[in-house]
Design an enzyme around this catalytic site. Sequence first.
Site, PDB file in Angstrom:
ATOM      1  N   GLY A   1      35.294  52.870  31.203  1.00 41.22           N
ATOM      2  CA  GLY A   1      36.568  53.173  30.552  1.00 41.22           C
ATOM      3  C   GLY A   1      37.115  54.563  30.813  1.00 41.22           C
TER       4      GLY A   1
ATOM      5  N   HIS B   1      43.020  50.445  41.749  1.00 40.79           N
ATOM      6  CA  HIS B   1      41.988  49.996  42.685  1.00 40.79           C
ATOM      7  C   HIS B   1      41.500  51.194  43.505  1.00 40.79           C
ATOM      8  CE1 HIS B   1      39.762  47.190  45.143  1.00 40.79           C
ATOM      9  NE2 HIS B   1      40.198  47.853  46.196  1.00 40.79           N
TER      10      HIS B   1
ATOM     11  N   VAL C   1      44.690  38.831  44.362  1.00 44.74           N
ATOM     12  CA  VAL C   1      43.843  39.961  43.947  1.00 44.74           C
ATOM     13  C   VAL C   1      44.203  41.244  44.705  1.00 44.74           C
ATOM     14  CG1 VAL C   1      41.465  40.807  43.882  1.00 44.74           C
ATOM     15  CG2 VAL C   1      41.957  38.431  43.308  1.00 44.74           C
ATOM     16  N   ASP C   2      44.385  42.344  43.982  1.00 48.87           N
ATOM     17  CA  ASP C   2      44.650  43.668  44.569  1.00 48.87           C
ATOM     18  C   ASP C   2      45.803  43.626  45.572  1.00 48.87           C
ATOM     19  OD1 ASP C   2      42.496  44.650  43.063  1.00 48.87           O
ATOM     20  OD2 ASP C   2      41.059  44.223  44.657  1.00 48.87           O
TER      21      ASP C   2
END
Length: 203
Positions: free
Chosen positions: A12, A110, A145-146
């Site tokens: 986190g 990312h 995705v991404d």
Amino acid sequence: MKNIAILLSGRGSNFKAIYNSIETKIINNARISVVISNKGDALGLKFAQEKGLNAFFINPKEFCSAQEYDKKIVKILNDYKIDLVCLAGFMRIITPYFVKSFKNSIMNIHPSLLPSFPGLNAQKQALEYGVRFSGCTVHFVDEKVDHGPIISQAVVPVLPNDTVETLSERILKEEHKIYPEAVKLFVEDKLKIVGRKVIVKKS
Ligand code: GRF
């Protein structure tokens, strides 16, 4: 006032960076309304609880499919009238149902310069490929995705003696800068998506 949701699975640190930017009023007119984790022992979840935020562990094992799981998440996000969903180390692929429910309102970070090295272990992929530079990308989330429109990127060098750990650390420092900056731009209504491109409006 914009309501932000954070979805995470672990440490986190990106959540904390966003949280700190709000606390120190670098980001104004926004609050973290809810934090959701798919892991009960996520450190990020613990931090959220310590700060008195609405924080939930939603256990994937209690749902029969990814869509059912995401329906539960979307319900919580709607209950809290969420304007922006920040994926911050959320280690699940979200379903098209989720993406459609929060169209152009989900961001992800990312740890590579997309479109290079999507998926897991991006820093390891970059090292093994032998690139001289890598970095991180904040992007809107779409069905792949991404893949969605890129909001911002930061570049770091890959040094000859780098390990996955040293490179990850260098990239992470930049993540903590560009993710809050992207959230700030969203909160200030300065981001406009045109096809694959994100236009940053001048104030
Ligand atoms: C970060 O490297 C982020 O780019 C990736 O997952 C990691 C999460 O780290 N999506 P943290 O939980 O924010 O510390």
